[in-house]
Motif scaffolding. Structure first.
Motif, PDB file in Angstrom:
ATOM      1  N   LEU A  68      -3.603 -15.024  -2.670  1.00 28.44           N
ATOM      2  CA  LEU A  68      -3.426 -13.899  -2.135  1.00 28.44           C
ATOM      3  C   LEU A  68      -4.405 -14.138  -1.035  1.00 28.44           C
ATOM      4  CD1 LEU A  68      -1.768 -10.631  -4.097  1.00 28.44           C
ATOM      5  CD2 LEU A  68      -0.473 -11.931  -2.194  1.00 28.44           C
ATOM      6  N   PHE A  69      -5.501 -14.681  -1.164  1.00 26.10           N
ATOM      7  CA  PHE A  69      -6.511 -14.067  -0.738  1.00 26.10           C
ATOM      8  C   PHE A  69      -6.460 -15.680   0.009  1.00 26.10           C
ATOM      9  CE2 PHE A  69     -10.631 -15.941  -0.180  1.00 26.10           C
ATOM     10  CZ  PHE A  69     -11.295 -14.901   0.884  1.00 26.10           C
ATOM     11  N   TRP A  70      -6.075 -16.567  -0.578  1.00 25.12           N
ATOM     12  CA  TRP A  70      -6.005 -17.611   0.004  1.00 25.12           C
ATOM     13  C   TRP A  70      -5.218 -18.268   0.808  1.00 25.12           C
ATOM     14  CZ3 TRP A  70     -10.862 -20.145   0.616  1.00 25.12           C
ATOM     15  CH2 TRP A  70     -11.456 -20.195   0.089  1.00 25.12           C
ATOM     16  N   GLY A  71      -4.034 -17.858   0.409  1.00 29.53           N
ATOM     17  CA  GLY A  71      -2.674 -17.770   1.375  1.00 29.53           C
ATOM     18  C   GLY A  71      -2.691 -16.760   2.486  1.00 29.53           C
ATOM     19  N   TYR A  72      -3.163 -15.724   1.846  1.00 27.36           N
ATOM     20  CA  TYR A  72      -2.775 -15.032   3.422  1.00 27.36           C
ATOM     21  C   TYR A  72      -4.099 -13.946   4.022  1.00 27.36           C
ATOM     22  CZ  TYR A  72       1.984 -15.792   1.569  1.00 27.36           C
ATOM     23  OH  TYR A  72       2.946 -15.837   1.160  1.00 27.36           O
ATOM     24  N   ASP A  73      -5.518 -14.150   3.500  1.00 29.18           N
ATOM     25  CA  ASP A  73      -6.554 -13.163   3.724  1.00 29.18           C
ATOM     26  C   ASP A  73      -6.489 -12.007   2.672  1.00 29.18           C
ATOM     27  OD1 ASP A  73      -9.252 -14.070   4.407  1.00 29.18           O
ATOM     28  OD2 ASP A  73      -8.909 -12.712   6.158  1.00 29.18           O
ATOM     29  N   ILE A  74      -5.749 -11.840   1.736  1.00 28.85           N
ATOM     30  CA  ILE A  74      -5.807 -10.171   1.276  1.00 28.85           C
ATOM     31  C   ILE A  74      -6.812 -10.164   0.045  1.00 28.85           C
ATOM     32  CG2 ILE A  74      -4.005  -8.352   0.152  1.00 28.85           C
ATOM     33  CD1 ILE A  74      -2.305 -10.455   1.852  1.00 28.85           C
ATOM     34  N   LYS A  75      -8.076  -9.413   0.272  1.00 20.44           N
ATOM     35  CA  LYS A  75      -8.769  -9.487  -1.148  1.00 20.44           C
ATOM     36  C   LYS A  75      -8.279  -8.248  -1.987  1.00 20.44           C
ATOM     37  CE  LYS A  75     -12.334 -11.025   1.633  1.00 20.44           C
ATOM     38  NZ  LYS A  75     -13.907 -10.850   1.970  1.00 20.44           N
ATOM     39  N   VAL A  76      -7.787  -8.614  -3.253  1.00 24.41           N
ATOM     40  CA  VAL A  76      -7.242  -7.294  -4.090  1.00 24.41           C
ATOM     41  C   VAL A  76      -8.713  -7.170  -5.128  1.00 24.41           C
ATOM     42  CG1 VAL A  76      -5.451  -7.050  -6.108  1.00 24.41           C
ATOM     43  CG2 VAL A  76      -5.090  -8.415  -3.954  1.00 24.41           C
ATOM     44  N   ASN A  77      -8.511  -5.286  -5.288  1.00 23.89           N
ATOM     45  CA  ASN A  77      -9.339  -5.829  -5.642  1.00 23.89           C
ATOM     46  C   ASN A  77      -9.130  -4.488  -7.281  1.00 23.89           C
ATOM     47  OD1 ASN A  77      -9.619  -2.899  -3.773  1.00 23.89           O
ATOM     48  ND2 ASN A  77     -10.868  -3.324  -4.102  1.00 23.89           N
ATOM     49  N   ARG A  78      -8.101  -4.664  -7.492  1.00 29.43           N
ATOM     50  CA  ARG A  78      -7.364  -3.467  -8.392  1.00 29.43           C
ATOM     51  C   ARG A  78      -6.241  -4.589  -8.859  1.00 29.43           C
ATOM     52  NH1 ARG A  78      -3.229   0.146  -7.522  1.00 29.43           N
ATOM     53  NH2 ARG A  78      -2.966   0.094  -5.216  1.00 29.43           N
ATOM     54  N   LEU A  79      -5.740  -3.448  -9.970  1.00 29.78           N
ATOM     55  CA  LEU A  79      -4.770  -3.401 -11.092  1.00 29.78           C
ATOM     56  C   LEU A  79      -3.431  -2.499 -10.917  1.00 29.78           C
ATOM     57  CD1 LEU A  79      -5.148  -6.763 -13.996  1.00 29.78           C
ATOM     58  CD2 LEU A  79      -4.302  -6.344 -11.224  1.00 29.78           C
ATOM     59  N   PRO A  80      -2.299  -2.660 -11.136  1.00 28.28           N
ATOM     60  CA  PRO A  80      -1.607  -3.509 -10.674  1.00 28.28           C
ATOM     61  C   PRO A  80      -1.389  -3.938  -9.315  1.00 28.28           C
ATOM     62  CG  PRO A  80      -0.391  -2.134 -11.291  1.00 28.28           C
ATOM     63  CD  PRO A  80      -1.707  -1.781 -11.272  1.00 28.28           C
ATOM     64  N   MET A  81      -1.307  -5.273  -9.094  1.00 28.79           N
ATOM     65  CA  MET A  81      -0.634  -5.643  -7.505  1.00 28.79           C
ATOM     66  C   MET A  81       0.670  -5.736  -7.154  1.00 28.79           C
ATOM     67  SD  MET A  81      -2.822  -9.469  -7.444  1.00 28.79           S
ATOM     68  CE  MET A  81      -3.313  -9.513  -9.055  1.00 28.79           C
ATOM     69  N   THR A  82       1.392  -4.271  -6.870  1.00 29.65           N
ATOM     70  CA  THR A  82       2.535  -4.242  -6.628  1.00 29.65           C
ATOM     71  C   THR A  82       2.491  -4.046  -5.384  1.00 29.65           C
ATOM     72  OG1 THR A  82       1.717  -1.718  -6.001  1.00 29.65           O
ATOM     73  CG2 THR A  82       2.316  -1.689  -8.758  1.00 29.65           C
ATOM     74  N   PRO A  83       4.065  -4.396  -4.868  1.00 29.42           N
ATOM     75  CA  PRO A  83       4.274  -4.638  -3.761  1.00 29.42           C
ATOM     76  C   PRO A  83       3.636  -3.429  -2.095  1.00 29.42           C
ATOM     77  CG  PRO A  83       5.933  -5.567  -4.867  1.00 29.42           C
ATOM     78  CD  PRO A  83       5.058  -4.386  -5.677  1.00 29.42           C
ATOM     79  N   ASP A  84       3.565  -2.126  -2.698  1.00 32.48           N
ATOM     80  CA  ASP A  84       3.270  -1.392  -2.411  1.00 32.48           C
ATOM     81  C   ASP A  84       1.482  -1.626  -2.259  1.00 32.48           C
ATOM     82  OD1 ASP A  84       5.341   0.070  -1.946  1.00 32.48           O
ATOM     83  OD2 ASP A  84       5.293   1.584  -3.561  1.00 32.48           O
ATOM     84  N   TYR A  85       1.191  -1.604  -3.382  1.00 33.59           N
ATOM     85  CA  TYR A  85       0.178  -1.397  -2.819  1.00 33.59           C
ATOM     86  C   TYR A  85      -0.854  -2.820  -1.861  1.00 33.59           C
ATOM     87  CZ  TYR A  85      -5.279  -2.401  -3.769  1.00 33.59           C
ATOM     88  OH  TYR A  85      -6.913  -3.512  -4.036  1.00 33.59           O
ATOM     89  N   ILE A  86      -0.266  -4.149  -2.115  1.00 34.75           N
ATOM     90  CA  ILE A  86      -0.529  -5.224  -1.179  1.00 34.75           C
ATOM     91  C   ILE A  86      -0.277  -4.775  -0.074  1.00 34.75           C
ATOM     92  CG2 ILE A  86       0.141  -7.683  -0.452  1.00 34.75           C
ATOM     93  CD1 ILE A  86      -1.603  -7.513  -3.186  1.00 34.75           C
ATOM     94  N   LYS A  87       1.205  -4.503   0.595  1.00 31.97           N
ATOM     95  CA  LYS A  87       1.658  -4.116   1.538  1.00 31.97           C
ATOM     96  C   LYS A  87       0.125  -2.755   2.828  1.00 31.97           C
ATOM     97  CE  LYS A  87       6.248  -4.079   1.265  1.00 31.97           C
ATOM     98  NZ  LYS A  87       7.556  -3.269   1.157  1.00 31.97           N
ATOM     99  N   SER A  88       0.072  -1.613   1.493  1.00 28.75           N
ATOM    100  CA  SER A  88      -1.304  -1.390   2.491  1.00 28.75           C
ATOM    101  C   SER A  88      -2.807  -1.651   2.707  1.00 28.75           C
ATOM    102  CB  SER A  88      -1.803  -0.410   1.225  1.00 28.75           C
ATOM    103  OG  SER A  88      -2.264  -0.231   0.254  1.00 28.75           O
ATOM    104  N   LEU A  89      -2.138  -3.074   1.673  1.00 28.08           N
ATOM    105  CA  LEU A  89      -3.429  -3.609   2.416  1.00 28.08           C
ATOM    106  C   LEU A  89      -3.347  -5.119   3.562  1.00 28.08           C
ATOM    107  CD1 LEU A  89      -4.641  -5.373  -1.484  1.00 28.08           C
ATOM    108  CD2 LEU A  89      -5.412  -4.031   0.384  1.00 28.08           C
ATOM    109  N   ILE A  90      -2.350  -4.788   4.062  1.00 24.10           N
ATOM    110  CA  ILE A  90      -1.821  -5.726   5.419  1.00 24.10           C
ATOM    111  C   ILE A  90      -2.267  -4.550   6.375  1.00 24.10           C
ATOM    112  CG2 ILE A  90       0.390  -6.811   5.757  1.00 24.10           C
ATOM    113  CD1 ILE A  90       0.585  -7.444   3.332  1.00 24.10           C
ATOM    114  N   LEU A  91      -2.188  -3.933   6.262  1.00 25.78           N
ATOM    115  CA  LEU A  91      -1.320  -2.964   7.190  1.00 25.78           C
ATOM    116  C   LEU A  91      -2.666  -2.197   7.843  1.00 25.78           C
ATOM    117  CD1 LEU A  91       2.090  -0.792   6.019  1.00 25.78           C
ATOM    118  CD2 LEU A  91       1.407  -3.170   8.081  1.00 25.78           C
TER     119      LEU A  91
END
Length: 91
Positions: A68-91
């Motif tokens: 996710l970081f290398w493909g989309y520049d999204i830094k994830v720092n917790r689990l689970p990586m649910t779609p809602d969590y990933i969307k919150s990092l994009i917006l």
């Protein structure tokens, strides 16, 4: 198992303890959500032979987060990586 832990699995707590006390309320990855093919490489080492199943689980979540970081520049720092969590990092 590792992909399920990275993307969906979580223990939820209420006032009196865990609220998902059984697998009927525990979120796990189903077969239709899993990739069609998973490539596995077992590397021989110098040490004595041990299991090859569970030692491969821990690196899966960091690998997904790295993708996710290398493909989309999204830094994830917790689990689970649910779609809602990933969307919150994009917006």
């Amino acid at each position: 198992m590792g992909l399920s832990a990275a993307l969906k699995e979580a223990v939820h707590f209420g006032k009196s303890g865990p609220s998902n006390l059984n697998f009927d309320t525990y979120p796990i990855l189903t077969m239709d959500e899993a990739p069609d093919e998973i490539e596995v490489h077992i590397v021989k080492g110098e040490g004595s032979m041990g299991g090859v199943g569970e030692p491969g689980l821990p690196p899966i979540a960091p690998a997904v987060a790295n993708a996710l970081f290398w493909g989309y520049d999204i830094k994830v720092n917790r689990l689970p990586m649910t779609p809602d969590y990933i969307k919150s990092l994009i917006l």
